[in-house]
Design an enzyme around this catalytic site. Structure first.
Site, PDB file in Angstrom:
ATOM      1  CD  GLU A 126      -3.683  -1.811  -4.396  1.00 41.37           C
ATOM      2  OE1 GLU A 126      -4.699  -2.514  -4.555  1.00 41.37           O
ATOM      3  OE2 GLU A 126      -3.109  -1.699  -3.304  1.00 41.37           O
ATOM      4  CB  CYS A 129      -9.946  -4.420  -9.743  1.00 40.94           C
ATOM      5  SG  CYS A 129     -10.230  -3.343  -8.333  1.00 40.94           S
TER       6      CYS A 129
END
Ligand code: NAD
Length: 460
Positions: A209, A243
């Site tokens: 991720e 993010c």
């Protein structure tokens, strides 16, 4: 640092089969649920100390997210564990085929510092639901939270089932030297490559991720005021250290003026004239990141913001215009409360610009025109996407969350998380009272006959 012996103990525990029964998994998830409540004050205080996050923000973006994932896993566990029946070929009849979720074994989970509770414990929920043992490694860059999470894990789980290791890159490197059955990493693309390389040595499956520059494209036909408000929310949440935060905005000529005005108005509405006083506005995670962001401030003209204070790691929400494409702020992931707003004339021009970037974690398109929407979704590749919003595709348990290309590999949340920590094992059980002879040598029909038979009998 010696991880070989503790890992061997965890693998031995996994191999006893203790983690497999649904009742065990459920009991562990419930223990985590209770621990999260017990440790809530300590965790919220640590988040405030590390990231200036208010208890409200800390709960909304971290603890509440883990609770949601826990509730969802507890509710759906039986369904996920249920073997899914599949068709089997006629010539092995009578037989049953099914897919059953097989835990990988001992999983290693790395967390980053920006959401140091959520991004470590949400994958842990999936790992436990899927029947794995695990080691969690919080980021050293949110040190108080790392300690608070470590205390929770040590108090809640037997170390041969779930253990925690704290420390920096040296510790991470030592962990990566071991053979894991699954590695789940959240962090930068740079370290993601290090993790994938280490995993390749043992052919360990990975979920990565990672990050990237998530673009927002605001087309001329969009609701500019609403677009600005939603972008301001997603960008300045956690002081831009998200993010999936929009990294930069491309706005269509004509819309630029009203969009910038609405963006500024939204920032003032959310955080007041002096965001330093706002309980809802965070601080930069570390001195190193603060220094990096200071350089970005000089990348263009400051349309709004720019105020900063190194001592308190405060950087006000900042909107930049006229940033050259070769400036570091348009090359590297910003990961802070600085938002470059650039202009484009035609959609072709915007799409051509975005093709120059590695595939981001998220893409945000603002338009009310379905043809434009379809074009944006077809031509801008990304891990996930929103139309007329930001960030919301990763909230909750319904949609898989993950990157593509430079922004990652694999996905999680809800069922996708369970699957990320499970091997889909295909099983066939044949009856023994019948054994059709067709597959055994010698061949009983011609090649042409075989082709006909396969067309008819193995239709798929
Ligand atoms: P990072 O890659 O620096 O650190 C993440 C983890 O890797 C930490 O546990 C750290 O100790 C470890 N690590 C650091 N250097 C290492 C090395 N050389 N070898 C092995 N391990 C090492 O990331 P970060 O700064 O904590 O987080 C910011 C990045 O993470 C941003 O790029 C952001 O976009 C990304 N991110 C992605 C997601 C997502 O869900 N996709 C979520 C949050 C953050």
């Amino acid at each position: 640092m010696e991880f070989t012996a503790p890992l061997a103990r965890q693998r031995a525990f996994f191999q006893t089969g203790a983690t497999r029964p649904a009742a065990f998994r459920r009991a562990q998830l419930e223990k985590l649920q209770a621990a999260l409540e017990r440790h809530e004050p300590a965790l919220l205080a640590a988040l405030q100390a590390d990231l200036g996050r208010s208890p409200f923000q800390g709960y909304a973006t971290e603890l509440g997210v883990v609770h949601t994932e826990l509730r969802h896993a507890l509710k759906n566990l039986d369904g996920w564990l249920h073997p899914a029946g599949r068709r089997t070929p006629w010539f092995i009849a009578p037989a049953r085929g099914w897919v059953q979720a097989e835990p990988y074994g001992v999983a290693l989970i790395f967390g980053p510092w920006n959401y140091p509770v959520q991004l470590l414990l949400t994958p842990l929920v999936s790992a436990i639901a899927a029947g794995n043992a695990a080691v969690v490694k919080p980021s050293e860059l949110a040190p108080r939270t790392a300690e608070a999470v470590a205390a929770l894990v040590r108090e809640t789980f037997a170390p041969e089932f779930i253990s925690v290791v704290t420390g920096g890159a040296d510790v991470a490197v030592a962990l990566l030297a071991e053979r894991w059955d699954k590695i789940f990493f959240t962090g930068s693309t740079r370290v993601g490559r290090v993790v994938a390389t280490a995993a390749a040595k043992h052919l360990t499956p990975v979920t990565l991720e990672l990050g990237g520059k998530c673009p927002a494209v605001v087309c001329g036909d969009a609701d500019l005021k609403l677009a600005a408000k939603r972008i301001a929310w997603g960008k300045f949440l956690n002081a831009g250290q998200t993010c999936v935060a929009p990294d930069f905005v491309l706005v269509q000529r004509g819309g630029r003026g009203p969009f910038l005005a609405a963006l500024k108005a939204a920032v003032v509405e959310f955080y007041g004239a002096d965001p330093r006083q706002s309980a809802d506005y965070g601080r930069i995670g570390s001195a190193g990141h603060f220094a990096r962001l200071g350089d970005f401030l000089r990348a263009g003209n400051i349309f709004h913001g720019g105020a900063h204070d190194a001592a308190t790691r405060f950087l006000t929400p900042t909107i930049l215009t006229d940033v050259p494409l070769d400036a570091p702020a348009m090359q590297e992931e910003i990961f802070g409360p600085i938002l470059p707003v650039l202009e484009f004339e035609t959609l072709d021009e915007a799409l051509a610009l975005l093709r120059n970037y590695p595939t981001p974690l998220a893409f945000y398109g603002f338009t009310n025109d379905r043809t434009t929407e379809a074009r944006l979704l077809a031509e801008v590749r990304s891990g996930g996407a929103c139309i007329n919003d930001v960030v919301s595709h990763m909230i909750g348990t319904g949609l898989p969350f993950g990157g593509l290309g430079a922004s990652g590999l694999g996905a999680y949340h809800g069922r996708a998380g369970f699957e990320a920590f499970s091997h889909p094992r295909a099983v066939v059980r044949r009856a023994t009272w019948l054994d059709l002879p067709f597959r055994y040598p010698p061949a009983r029909i011609s090649l042409a006959g075989l082709k006909r038979a396969m067309r008819v009998l193995l239709r798929g």
